[in-house]
Structures are given as C-alpha cells and as structure tokens.
Design an enzyme around this catalytic site. Structure first.
Site, PDB file in Angstrom:
ATOM      1  N   LYS A   1       0.836  -1.194   0.000  1.00 37.56           N
ATOM      2  CA  LYS A   1       0.000   0.000   0.000  1.00 37.56           C
ATOM      3  C   LYS A   1       0.877   1.253   0.000  1.00 37.56           C
ATOM      4  CE  LYS A   1      -3.956   1.973   2.583  1.00 37.56           C
ATOM      5  NZ  LYS A   1      -4.813   1.798   3.769  1.00 37.56           N
TER       6      LYS A   1
ATOM      7  N   SER B   1      -9.617   1.853   2.915  1.00 39.74           N
ATOM      8  CA  SER B   1      -8.783   2.613   2.011  1.00 39.74           C
ATOM      9  C   SER B   1      -7.755   1.779   1.246  1.00 39.74           C
ATOM     10  CB  SER B   1      -8.050   3.707   2.790  1.00 39.74           C
ATOM     11  OG  SER B   1      -7.180   3.121   3.770  1.00 39.74           O
TER      12      SER B   1
ATOM     13  N   SER C   1     -10.025  -0.566   7.007  1.00 41.32           N
ATOM     14  CA  SER C   1      -9.468  -0.311   5.678  1.00 41.32           C
ATOM     15  C   SER C   1      -8.849  -1.509   4.988  1.00 41.32           C
ATOM     16  CB  SER C   1      -8.431   0.818   5.750  1.00 41.32           C
ATOM     17  OG  SER C   1      -9.064   2.049   5.991  1.00 41.32           O
TER      18      SER C   1
END
Length: 470
Positions: free
Chosen positions: A63, A139, A163
């Site tokens: 990420k 996210s 997330s």
C-alpha cells in the site's frame, strides 16, 4: 500444487498489471529488470534447497502509505507528496524482503487512508475487479484489487477503522487485521497512531497466516508501540464457543448479508461448534467515537505537510511569501481537508471535553465490552472464543453512489469494523460469497483461534473461492 518459478510469476504479474490497467490498482511498479533480478536470485536459492523462508520468491504489493526505498515512490495517494521517494523503508518491508519476497509495486488507496471506497485518491478511483461499477472498498482498495485480480497472491495494507477488512469483503478475498502492536508501524505514514495497524490481504487465509508469522516474529525496537507476540490462554477443546453479537444485527443490514451470516453460523454449528448470542451494547456508539478520534489524531499528524521540507510547494506560497496556506490548500484533497477540520474542531479548547474526551471514554467502554465477552481467564464460564459478524452491512455499493455521498453518509460502511479497531483486537474478514465477507474477532493476541475458525469454515465449504481468472 507447486508454485511456478519466481521469474515466471514476475512476467505473468507484469502482464496482468498491463491487462488490468483499468482497475487503477497500482501507483508505481518496480522496473522489470529489478524484479527479474530478484526473482532469478530467489529461483537459484530455491533450486539449491536453501530458500530464505517459506515465502521466498513470492510477489507482494505494498500500500502506498508504507515507505519503500527507490525506485518505488511513497505518495499516500496525495498530491502533496507527489513524486516523493522515501529515504527509508518500513520495518515490515525490510522483513519481507529479508525473507526473499519480491515487492512488485505500490498500490492505490484513499488519500492518507481517509476513505472507505478508494475514491479519494489523487491518482483516481480504484475499480472492483468483479464489476468496475462497484466500490472496491477502502482505504486499501488497490491492494485488494491487485489480489482479487490475480496480479499477486499477497499485499500489505493498513487498517485504521476497517481499511483492510472492508475492501477484502467487497473484493471477495481474505483481509487480516492483527492485534494492535504485533506488526511494526515504523515507516508507515501515520493517519491515527493509536488505531493504525499494518495488515495482510491475500487470496487465502493460509498465506495470510504465513506472512503474519514472518512479520511478527520479533518486536521492533524502532516502534515504541511494538509488542512481543503473546501466548494467550485458549480453551483446550476441539470445538469453539462462538459469540454472535446481537448488536451487529442492524435494521439496515442487507438481506443478502444477513442470509450469508445465518448460513455461516449454521455450517459452524453443524460442525459441532457452540453458537452463543452475546451483547456488545456500546457498539452503537463506536462509529461516532471513531470519527472523533481518528480525525483528531490526523489533524495533528498531517500538520507536518507544509511544503517547507519535502513534498509539494505551492507557487502561490513562493510568489506571495506566504508560509504554507496555498500548499496545504492545493495539496490536500477535499476529504482530507474535511477530516483535518473535524479533528481540529474536536481538539479545540472549547470543544475538547465534549468531543475528544467523551470519545475516549466511549472507546474504553467498547474495549470493556469485548473483555467481558472474551473473559479474563480460561476458567471463566462466560468466555467465548471468537465473535462472528458481517464485515459490511451491505455488498459493495456502486462507485457513483459513494462518490456523491454527502456529509457523513459515506462513513456508514465502517459501522461493523470500527469496534474491533477501537479495541485493538485481531479481526479477519473471510469471503463467504461474492462481495460478502464475515469478520471473525478474537481477544487481543488471539490470532491462533482465528486460523482455527478459518480452517473449520473452509472444511465446511463456507469460504468463497475466487477463480484464477476473476
């Protein structure tokens, strides 16, 4: 079935990235020559019978808020960091590379982790591999999309209020948030320090278990919140006491999700496990408390982005001699600005007692709820081993709907994931049908029982299996 050679996997993954470019899952990808050199070295070690770990030669996506060295950027999907390249790499990245894993690239996300649908990104929205009109969740949406599309088997994400678990449910993969403190946050760009947790997205729970074992092998002296992996007392029984939080059975729960929840419980009950209704009465306050605490911490953490030391520097500030007003106005997206303002408001002198302090009290009440149902020792008759509930109140919504959400409407997707985040307990989202996940929660440090539930659900045929082509 044996895995293909790492060089073959690298070439296939690069082709898959190009083939699935419309997903917008990646922010940056390592050069092919770099990846093939790493893969060839891993291949030689494996052929010689001396792999660095069980995961040597496996590809992983990272990420974009987890620091990696050049040639990969770390932008947090924000214009304010633009083409920023970190001078350090996160401890979790160092550990996986020391184990021979190969970092494929950095994945798209909601800016600074602030979002539930991966639409608040300076790089554009991430698309769901199963239906491009649907939300991929956030996210960590880019990581979820990369795994679900078969570009890689594993990805790292971060989970502050859901997330990792939410995009895993929407993309029909496994998403694991470990106990707070068991995976190092050194080198992870902070959103809300007391909540941020590095976690794992994978195509199956066994890969998540292997990577967690590798990354949590020892505490990190660089991270003051890093804690040695504990050995909590778990009842010595072949069957489990599974708690069903009645407070999670919301009126707004989608019928498809509720039906999947019932089927999951039935399959575990048929396997001999005991199903016990329990109450977590402060669940109804968790979402509101989370959206006071997380923005408050974010407003402090994001104060460092002023364009004076690194990142974007607005032309307006250069020309007018202003300090950083223009830079922050241009560099942050609208959702980040909103959360900074919310956080600054709740920390202001006249509001702190009514908002931030009250939210901290609610957080302690949520933690106490979990402590009460898990019990304090092995002999506690009220103890349940795990809790099982839906990950999301609904299957993935349409991107157009969430992108146009007003006010706090876009926050409701986190209503079932924030309690575990506030309590710091481990939670794994397992796909039970396409677009629907069930989260299994345990006491702090109780990861082992999560794997036991995952294995039992798999044996009962209750885990949805993605096809390689999906």
């Amino acid at each position: 079935m044996p895995l293909p050679p790492p060089t073959t996997t690298v070439r296939a993954s690069l082709n898959a990235i190009a083939r699935h470019s419309a997903l917008n899952a990646f922010v940056s990808v390592a050069p092919e020559s770099h990846l093939l050199a790493k893969a060839a070295a891993a291949e030689a070690r494996i052929a010689a019978g001396s792999p660095l770990s069980d995961l040597d030669g496996r590809l992983i996506a990272i990420k974009d808020n987890i620091c990696t060295p050049s040639p990969l950027r770390t932008t947090c999907a924000s214009k304010i960091l633009g083409n920023y390249t970190s001078p350090i790499s996160a401890t979790v990245v160092d550990r996986l590379e020391a184990a021979g894993m190969i970092t494929l690239g950095k994945t798209n996300m909601d800016e600074f982790g602030m979002g539930s649908h991966s639409v608040f990104s300076s790089h554009g929205a991430v698309k769901n591999p199963h239906d491009s009109d649907l939300s991929t969740g956030g996210s960590s949406g880019g990581s979820a999309a990369a795994v679900a599309a078969g570009i890689c088997d594993l990805a790292l994400g971060t989970d502050t209020g859901g997330s990792i678990r939410l995009p895993s449910a929407y993309c029909s993969i496994t998403g694991f948030k470990p106990s707070y403190g068991l995976l190092s946050r050194w080198g992870v760009v902070a959103y809300a320090n007391s909540l941020d947790t590095v976690g794992i997205l994978s195509r199956n729970w066994r890969d998540a278990r292997s990577l967690f074992s590798l990354l949590s092998a020892a505490p990190d002296t660089l991270d003051p919140t890093s804690i040695p992996r504990p050995n909590p007392k778990i009842r010595s029984s072949s069957t489990l006491r599974i708690g069903i939080p009645v407070d999670y059975n919301l009126h707004e729960l989608d019928d498809r999700v509720r039906s999947a929840w019932i089927r999951t419980l039935e399959s575990l009950s048929n396997a001999g496990h005991e199903i016990i209704p329990i109450s977590l009465p402060n669940t109804k306050h968790a979402l509101a408390a989370y959206y006071v605490l997380a923005p408050a911490e974010a407003s402090s953490n994001l104060a460092r982005y002023d364009g004076l030391r690194y990142g974007l520097r607005s032309e307006q500030d250069r020309v007018n001699g202003t300090l950083f007003a223009g830079t922050r106005g241009e560099g942050f997206g609208e959702e980040v600005k909103k959360r900074i303002l919310l956080g600054a408001f709740s920390l202001s002198a006249g509001k702190m007692d009514n908002y931030f302090i009250q939210a901290q009290k609610i957080r302690k009440m949520v933690q106490d709820d979990f402590t009460a149902v898990f019990g304090r020792d092995e002999g506690d008759a009220s103890q349940v081993d795990v809790l099982i509930a839906p990950t999301s109140p609904s299957p993935p919504p349409k991107i157009a709907e969430v992108a146009d959400a007003h006010g706090t409407d876009g926050y409701v997707a986190d209503v079932l994931t924030t309690p575990a985040s506030l309590a710091g307990i481990p939670s794994i989202s397992l796909p039970v049908e396409k677009g629907v996940g069930m989260q299994v929660m345990a006491q702090w440090g109780g990861e082992e029982v999560l794997w036991k539930v995952a294995e039992g659900l798999e044996e009962a045929g209750g885990i949805y299996q993605l096809e390689t082509s999906e």
